[in-house]
Design a protein around this motif. Sequence first.
Motif, PDB file in Angstrom:
ATOM      1  N   VAL A  11      -1.015   0.148  -3.602  1.00 21.05           N
ATOM      2  CA  VAL A  11      -2.303  -0.459  -3.299  1.00 21.05           C
ATOM      3  C   VAL A  11      -2.194  -1.295  -2.028  1.00 21.05           C
ATOM      4  CG1 VAL A  11      -4.109  -2.009  -4.137  1.00 21.05           C
ATOM      5  CG2 VAL A  11      -2.920  -0.514  -5.753  1.00 21.05           C
ATOM      6  N   PHE A  12      -3.083  -1.026  -1.069  1.00 18.27           N
ATOM      7  CA  PHE A  12      -3.104  -1.785   0.176  1.00 18.27           C
ATOM      8  C   PHE A  12      -4.196  -2.834   0.148  1.00 18.27           C
ATOM      9  CE2 PHE A  12      -0.914   2.037   1.603  1.00 18.27           C
ATOM     10  CZ  PHE A  12       0.202   1.422   2.158  1.00 18.27           C
ATOM     11  N   LEU A  13      -3.828  -4.043   0.586  1.00 23.60           N
ATOM     12  CA  LEU A  13      -4.812  -5.103   0.684  1.00 23.60           C
ATOM     13  C   LEU A  13      -4.602  -5.824   1.999  1.00 23.60           C
ATOM     14  CD1 LEU A  13      -3.327  -8.151  -0.409  1.00 23.60           C
ATOM     15  CD2 LEU A  13      -2.874  -6.443  -2.172  1.00 23.60           C
ATOM     16  N   GLY A  14      -5.611  -6.586   2.390  1.00 28.73           N
ATOM     17  CA  GLY A  14      -5.547  -7.300   3.660  1.00 28.73           C
ATOM     18  C   GLY A  14      -6.924  -7.383   4.265  1.00 28.73           C
ATOM     19  N   PHE A 104       0.808  -3.910  -1.406  1.00 29.46           N
ATOM     20  CA  PHE A 104       1.269  -4.171  -0.044  1.00 29.46           C
ATOM     21  C   PHE A 104       0.179  -4.896   0.739  1.00 29.46           C
ATOM     22  CE2 PHE A 104       3.957  -0.645  -1.299  1.00 29.46           C
ATOM     23  CZ  PHE A 104       5.168  -0.935  -0.697  1.00 29.46           C
ATOM     24  N   TRP A 105       0.542  -6.040   1.285  1.00 27.85           N
ATOM     25  CA  TRP A 105      -0.364  -6.778   2.155  1.00 27.85           C
ATOM     26  C   TRP A 105      -0.006  -6.447   3.596  1.00 27.85           C
ATOM     27  CZ3 TRP A 105       0.447 -12.665   3.330  1.00 27.85           C
ATOM     28  CH2 TRP A 105      -0.495 -13.081   4.289  1.00 27.85           C
ATOM     29  N   LEU A 106      -0.948  -5.865   4.322  1.00 18.75           N
ATOM     30  CA  LEU A 106      -0.750  -5.578   5.737  1.00 18.75           C
ATOM     31  C   LEU A 106      -1.174  -6.814   6.523  1.00 18.75           C
ATOM     32  CD1 LEU A 106      -2.153  -1.925   5.887  1.00 18.75           C
ATOM     33  CD2 LEU A 106       0.232  -2.656   5.618  1.00 18.75           C
ATOM     34  N   ASP A 107      -0.197  -7.567   6.966  1.00 19.58           N
ATOM     35  CA  ASP A 107      -0.447  -8.861   7.596  1.00 19.58           C
ATOM     36  C   ASP A 107      -0.319  -8.772   9.116  1.00 19.58           C
ATOM     37  OD1 ASP A 107      -0.901 -11.593   7.877  1.00 19.58           O
ATOM     38  OD2 ASP A 107       1.241 -12.056   7.741  1.00 19.58           O
ATOM     39  N   TRP A 108      -1.259  -9.390   9.814  1.00 21.39           N
ATOM     40  CA  TRP A 108      -1.276  -9.424  11.282  1.00 21.39           C
ATOM     41  C   TRP A 108      -1.592 -10.847  11.736  1.00 21.39           C
ATOM     42  CZ3 TRP A 108      -0.773  -4.881  14.224  1.00 21.39           C
ATOM     43  CH2 TRP A 108      -0.878  -3.678  13.521  1.00 21.39           C
ATOM     44  N   ASP A 109      -1.271 -11.141  12.994  1.00 16.97           N
ATOM     45  CA  ASP A 109      -1.729 -12.397  13.591  1.00 16.97           C
ATOM     46  C   ASP A 109      -3.243 -12.445  13.558  1.00 16.97           C
ATOM     47  OD1 ASP A 109       0.697 -13.443  14.134  1.00 16.97           O
ATOM     48  OD2 ASP A 109       0.694 -12.968  16.284  1.00 16.97           O
ATOM     49  N   SER A 146      -1.328 -13.448  -0.139  1.00 12.53           N
ATOM     50  CA  SER A 146       0.111 -13.723  -0.202  1.00 12.53           C
ATOM     51  C   SER A 146       0.680 -13.538  -1.604  1.00 12.53           C
ATOM     52  CB  SER A 146       0.402 -15.125   0.317  1.00 12.53           C
ATOM     53  OG  SER A 146      -0.198 -16.069  -0.546  1.00 12.53           O
ATOM     54  N   LYS A 147      -0.179 -13.322  -2.589  1.00 15.23           N
ATOM     55  CA  LYS A 147       0.301 -13.037  -3.947  1.00 15.23           C
ATOM     56  C   LYS A 147       0.751 -11.580  -4.095  1.00 15.23           C
ATOM     57  CE  LYS A 147      -3.126 -16.201  -6.106  1.00 15.23           C
ATOM     58  NZ  LYS A 147      -2.392 -17.441  -6.079  1.00 15.23           N
ATOM     59  N   ALA A 148       0.481 -10.762  -3.100  1.00 13.23           N
ATOM     60  CA  ALA A 148       0.885  -9.350  -3.165  1.00 13.23           C
ATOM     61  C   ALA A 148       2.398  -9.249  -3.349  1.00 13.23           C
ATOM     62  CB  ALA A 148       0.473  -8.615  -1.888  1.00 13.23           C
ATOM     63  N   GLN A 149       2.811  -8.140  -3.943  1.00  8.67           N
ATOM     64  CA  GLN A 149       4.237  -7.947  -4.209  1.00  8.67           C
ATOM     65  C   GLN A 149       5.038  -7.822  -2.904  1.00  8.67           C
ATOM     66  OE1 GLN A 149       4.804  -4.468  -6.595  1.00  8.67           O
ATOM     67  NE2 GLN A 149       6.932  -4.942  -7.089  1.00  8.67           N
ATOM     68  N   PHE A 150       4.489  -7.113  -1.937  1.00 13.53           N
ATOM     69  CA  PHE A 150       5.181  -6.919  -0.666  1.00 13.53           C
ATOM     70  C   PHE A 150       4.282  -7.313   0.490  1.00 13.53           C
ATOM     71  CE2 PHE A 150       6.733  -3.614  -3.604  1.00 13.53           C
ATOM     72  CZ  PHE A 150       8.068  -3.985  -3.688  1.00 13.53           C
ATOM     73  N   LYS A 151       4.860  -8.030   1.447  1.00 17.18           N
ATOM     74  CA  LYS A 151       4.100  -8.400   2.641  1.00 17.18           C
ATOM     75  C   LYS A 151       4.719  -7.657   3.813  1.00 17.18           C
ATOM     76  CE  LYS A 151       3.452 -12.322   5.732  1.00 17.18           C
ATOM     77  NZ  LYS A 151       3.640 -13.769   5.890  1.00 17.18           N
ATOM     78  N   ILE A 152       3.903  -6.927   4.534  1.00 21.43           N
ATOM     79  CA  ILE A 152       4.388  -6.207   5.706  1.00 21.43           C
ATOM     80  C   ILE A 152       3.853  -6.923   6.934  1.00 21.43           C
ATOM     81  CG2 ILE A 152       4.449  -3.994   6.929  1.00 21.43           C
ATOM     82  CD1 ILE A 152       5.714  -3.779   4.183  1.00 21.43           C
ATOM     83  N   VAL A 163       4.525   2.743   8.287  1.00 24.49           N
ATOM     84  CA  VAL A 163       4.568   3.778   7.253  1.00 24.49           C
ATOM     85  C   VAL A 163       5.993   3.945   6.720  1.00 24.49           C
ATOM     86  CG1 VAL A 163       4.370   6.284   6.882  1.00 24.49           C
ATOM     87  CG2 VAL A 163       2.518   5.027   8.019  1.00 24.49           C
ATOM     88  N   LYS A 164       6.968   4.006   7.640  1.00 24.76           N
ATOM     89  CA  LYS A 164       8.365   4.187   7.250  1.00 24.76           C
ATOM     90  C   LYS A 164       8.841   3.052   6.358  1.00 24.76           C
ATOM     91  CE  LYS A 164      12.301   4.956   9.548  1.00 24.76           C
ATOM     92  NZ  LYS A 164      13.243   5.130  10.677  1.00 24.76           N
ATOM     93  N   LYS A 165       8.500   1.849   6.772  1.00 23.75           N
ATOM     94  CA  LYS A 165       8.919   0.652   6.040  1.00 23.75           C
ATOM     95  C   LYS A 165       8.359   0.666   4.608  1.00 23.75           C
ATOM     96  CE  LYS A 165       9.365  -4.244   6.981  1.00 23.75           C
ATOM     97  NZ  LYS A 165       9.203  -5.294   7.958  1.00 23.75           N
ATOM     98  N   ILE A 166       7.083   1.028   4.484  1.00 28.54           N
ATOM     99  CA  ILE A 166       6.433   1.031   3.170  1.00 28.54           C
ATOM    100  C   ILE A 166       7.051   2.093   2.267  1.00 28.54           C
ATOM    101  CG2 ILE A 166       4.254   1.557   1.989  1.00 28.54           C
ATOM    102  CD1 ILE A 166       2.922   0.187   4.529  1.00 28.54           C
TER     103      ILE A 166
END
Length: 173
Positions: A11-14, A104-109, A146-152, A163-166
Amino acid sequence: RKLMNSNKNIVFLGMMGSGKSSIGDLISKKLNIPFIDIDYLIEERAGISISKIFENKGEDYFRNLEEKITLKYLKKKKSVISLGGGGFINNNIRKVVLSDHFSFWLDWDKSVLLKRIRNSKKRPLASRSTDQEIKTIMKKRIKIYSKAQFKINCNTLTKIEIVKKIIEIYELN
């Protein structure tokens, strides 16, 4: 490459503009599992665009529809699901996502996101908000994202690297 034995969804969030749909689509093709774009399903169900839903029926109507559709599709197995920007803010959705999915949280500046959001015509919150208001929304949401299991952290990565990292994380779990 080991076979995934997980039935969990990815699941993607952000924030809007963080690439949930485009990254989700790429991941689903790579892993050969279905891709579910919640915003797209909401538009399909309503027969109008999300900005029109906001305009004509208001945000509450939209959030209710979003919750119904999201909870329904989270019951699927082994899919890639991209939530709407505000989806994870909803308590019921968040509980389900955190209980048995890979999130997965897709995090950006903030500045990167602001540029992306500004360049998009289809963001209902953006078209009616100042930069300052959007930054305030981001600040509020980041606490919850930030509660997501993984932060990218996507700032220095290309799409392919993200994509590779995920996929690496997914296959390790």
